[in-house]
Design an enzyme around this catalytic site. Structure first.
Site, PDB file in Angstrom:
ATOM      1  N   TYR A 176       0.810  -1.199   0.097  1.00 47.44           N
ATOM      2  CA  TYR A 176       0.065  -0.129  -0.016  1.00 47.44           C
ATOM      3  C   TYR A 176       0.796   1.265  -0.146  1.00 47.44           C
ATOM      4  O   TYR A 176       1.933   1.277   0.760  1.00 47.44           O
ATOM      5  CB  TYR A 176      -0.764   0.041   1.072  1.00 47.44           C
ATOM      6  CG  TYR A 176      -1.745   1.289   1.576  1.00 47.44           C
ATOM      7  CD1 TYR A 176      -2.724   1.587   0.539  1.00 47.44           C
ATOM      8  CD2 TYR A 176      -1.611   2.208   2.596  1.00 47.44           C
ATOM      9  CE1 TYR A 176      -3.579   2.450   0.671  1.00 47.44           C
ATOM     10  CE2 TYR A 176      -2.380   3.253   2.668  1.00 47.44           C
ATOM     11  CZ  TYR A 176      -3.441   3.448   1.658  1.00 47.44           C
ATOM     12  OH  TYR A 176      -4.257   4.568   1.840  1.00 47.44           O
ATOM     13  N   LYS A 180       5.083   8.780   9.042  1.00 48.45           N
ATOM     14  CA  LYS A 180       4.963   8.427  10.162  1.00 48.45           C
ATOM     15  C   LYS A 180       6.146   9.032  11.229  1.00 48.45           C
ATOM     16  O   LYS A 180       5.815   9.991  11.783  1.00 48.45           O
ATOM     17  CB  LYS A 180       4.829   6.620  10.077  1.00 48.45           C
ATOM     18  CG  LYS A 180       3.600   6.408   9.368  1.00 48.45           C
ATOM     19  CD  LYS A 180       3.532   4.826   9.341  1.00 48.45           C
ATOM     20  CE  LYS A 180       2.249   4.515   8.172  1.00 48.45           C
ATOM     21  NZ  LYS A 180       0.967   4.156   8.906  1.00 48.45           N
ATOM     22  N   ASP A 232       9.239   2.555  -0.732  1.00 51.24           N
ATOM     23  CA  ASP A 232       8.172   3.545   0.200  1.00 51.24           C
ATOM     24  C   ASP A 232       8.554   2.833   1.617  1.00 51.24           C
ATOM     25  O   ASP A 232       8.409   1.939   2.249  1.00 51.24           O
ATOM     26  CB  ASP A 232       6.784   2.859  -0.176  1.00 51.24           C
ATOM     27  CG  ASP A 232       5.779   3.429   0.754  1.00 51.24           C
ATOM     28  OD1 ASP A 232       6.319   4.109   1.551  1.00 51.24           O
ATOM     29  OD2 ASP A 232       4.606   3.522   0.458  1.00 51.24           O
TER      30      ASP A 232
HETATM   31  C1  LIG Z   1       3.887   2.054   3.369  1.00 48.82           C
HETATM   32  C2  LIG Z   1       2.894   3.274   3.289  1.00 48.82           C
HETATM   33  N1  LIG Z   1       2.691   4.042   2.266  1.00 48.82           N
HETATM   34  C3  LIG Z   1       2.075   4.686   2.299  1.00 48.82           C
HETATM   35  C4  LIG Z   1       1.100   5.196   3.316  1.00 48.82           C
HETATM   36  C5  LIG Z   1       0.012   6.220   3.143  1.00 48.82           C
HETATM   37  O1  LIG Z   1       0.329   7.410   4.274  1.00 48.82           O
HETATM   38  P1  LIG Z   1      -0.778   8.238   4.928  1.00 48.82           P
HETATM   39  O2  LIG Z   1      -1.761   7.285   5.645  1.00 48.82           O
HETATM   40  O3  LIG Z   1      -0.060   8.970   5.764  1.00 48.82           O
HETATM   41  O4  LIG Z   1      -1.509   8.907   3.771  1.00 48.82           O
HETATM   42  C6  LIG Z   1       0.957   4.222   4.347  1.00 48.82           C
HETATM   43  C7  LIG Z   1      -0.106   4.444   5.345  1.00 48.82           C
HETATM   44  O5  LIG Z   1      -0.345   3.425   6.385  1.00 48.82           O
HETATM   45  C8  LIG Z   1       1.817   3.213   4.353  1.00 48.82           C
HETATM   46  O6  LIG Z   1       1.838   2.155   5.347  1.00 48.82           O
END
Ligand SMILES: Cc1ncc(COP(=O)(O)O)c(C=O)c1O
Length: 428
Positions: free
Chosen positions: A142, A265, A237
């Site tokens: 994700y 995060k 990511d």
């Molecule tokens: C690996 C990863 N990328 C992107 C995101 C998206 O981040 P946000 O919830 O701050 O938009 C998340 C959210 O949990 C994530 O775990």
């Protein structure tokens, strides 16, 4: 009806599903979500005053535990100076320099406010830099909820994807190829077929959105090799793994150099800060230096950046990650032993301060394995733990997080509760 039930009922009158992010709704485990009022160290308290040991940590940011006094002090000092200016500030330079110091692949970095924005912008940048449209992502990973990333695999693995959400035009997802995680030979086939049209590969090197599945080193190395060979960019990511699995992120564990890295995060320490950064020649394609447009009213917000900066300083204390990893292992080993004692099929593993719990006989290697999880047993376990004041993520598809404030006593209390929960699981 307790306070949480009545708040949930009331919330649903004015907020879709009663929540502002879907997983909070307890959709897959059933029951009412807990409405939290305050938190301190490893604990949160709900509106009924019930205390929980927190293994979500706001889905990753709270690596120092809740309300670390030095972080709170930095936030108070920033608040006293003004909430937002919409102008450049010195702290933005400091946090950029701190990120560069800790992650050698970063030459320049742009701040945004969410991981979704970081992902959306990183993809646009990769397309703008390469002049190509097609992107590769992996099943179960994700990267936020931007259109081109809300995709499920097409009819065959090497056919382009279909939207996984209503409201996403097929015209957007037709450029996204969704491949199997941890399958390097499929990736090679995809590059053989489409290599000259691929702008980027985007990956969670340790996946945390299909429970937790670490990438195999061969998978990650093959990805780097193919991207370089075909002139595509590698986007790692690290929104979840950055400063969580190790001080240098997942890229330090795999010894891989991404072209672009996404953060979120932990870099905000609990406030809305995310970022994307990487090679200077790539980053300089962004406005105002280059033709790829990207902007944000609250990007680099002074209060949020103060919070992130204080957090990034504290995680550099000597021995921080050794202790965090040791505490996370203590939890995992305790849970495995508790399940074993009563013969419940269960496995678990951790990387740094991140962990996965699986109602499976062995740890999963990809999305298809995770899909085999015994959700019925997980739900019984989850609710028993919650009743006993231990808060794990309310879904088999989520990873868990430990903070530096999770002491031996806190973890031992968790394992004690787990013995009761596993007995319940064994009896169904
Ligand atoms: C690996 C990863 N990328 C992107 C995101 C998206 O981040 P946000 O919830 O701050 O938009 C998340 C959210 O949990 C994530 O775990």
């Amino acid at each position: 009806m307790d306070t949480n039930d009545s708040l949930f009922e009331r919330a649903r009158q004015s907020i879709p599903g009663g929540v502002n992010s879907p997983v909070r709704a307890f959709g897959s485990v059933g029951g009412s979500p807990r409405f939290m009022k305050k938190a301190q160290g490893p604990y949160m308290w709900d509106e009924d005053g019930k205390r929980y040991i927190d293994y979500i940590g706001s889905w990753g940011p709270m690596i120092l535990g809740h309300n670390n006094p030095e972080v709170i002090k930095a936030v108070h000092e920033a608040v006293d100076m003004g909430l937002t200016f919409g102008c450049a500030t010195q702290r933005e330079i400091l946090i950029a320099e701190e990120i560069k110091k800790l992650i050698p692949s970063i030459e320049e970095v742009r701040l945004v406010s969410s991981g979704t924005e970081a992902g959306m912008s990183a993809i646009r940048l990769a397309r703008g830099f390469t002049g190509r449209n097609k992107i590769i992502k992996f099943e179960g990973c994700y990267h936020g909820h931007s259109d081109s990333l809300l995709v499920k695999a097409g009819s065959g693995m090497l056919t382009f994807g279909n939207p996984s959400s209503a409201g996403v035009p097929t015209g957007v997802t037709e450029h996204t190829l969704v491949l199997e995680y941890n399958n390097p030979s499929q990736l090679e086939d995809a590059f053989k077929r489409y290599g000259d049209d691929i702008a980027c590969v985007i990956v969670e090197a340790v996946a945390g959105n299909m429970n937790m599945v670490p990438g195999k080193p061969e998978f990650i190395q093959t990805m780097r090799k193919l991207c370089t060979q075909y002139g595509a960019l590698l986007i790692v990511d690290e929104v979840m793994t950055g400063f969580r699995v190790a001080l240098g992120g997942a890229q330090s564990l795999y010894n891989v150099t991404p072209d672009i890295t996404m953060f979120g995060k932990v870099i905000g320490g609990g406030m809305p800060v995310a970022a994307f950064g990487g090679r200077r020649d790539v980053m300089e394609k962004i406005a105002p230096c280059g033709p790829v447009y990207q902007a944000g009213t609250l990007s680099g917000n002074p209060v949020a950046v103060a919070c992130g900066l204080a957090t990034l300083k504290l995680i550099q204390q000597p021995g921080f990650y050794d202790r965090l990893s040791a505490q996370t292992s203590r939890l995992i080993e305790g849970l495995k032993a508790a399940a074993n004692q009563v013969g419940v099929t269960f496995s678990a593993r951790s990387v740094g301060g991140m962990f996965g719990l699986y109602f499976l006989d062995k740890c999963p290697e990809g999305f298809a394995d995770v899909m085999k999880s015994d959700t019925k047993r997980f739900n019984v376990f989850f609710h028993s733990m919650l009743d006993q004041g231990v808060y794990f993520a309310p879904s088999v598809f989520e990873a868990g997080f430990v903070s530096i404030t999770h002491s031996d006593e806190v973890i031992d209390e968790t394992v004690k509760a787990a013995k009761v929960a596993f007995e319940k699981v064994a009896s169904i």
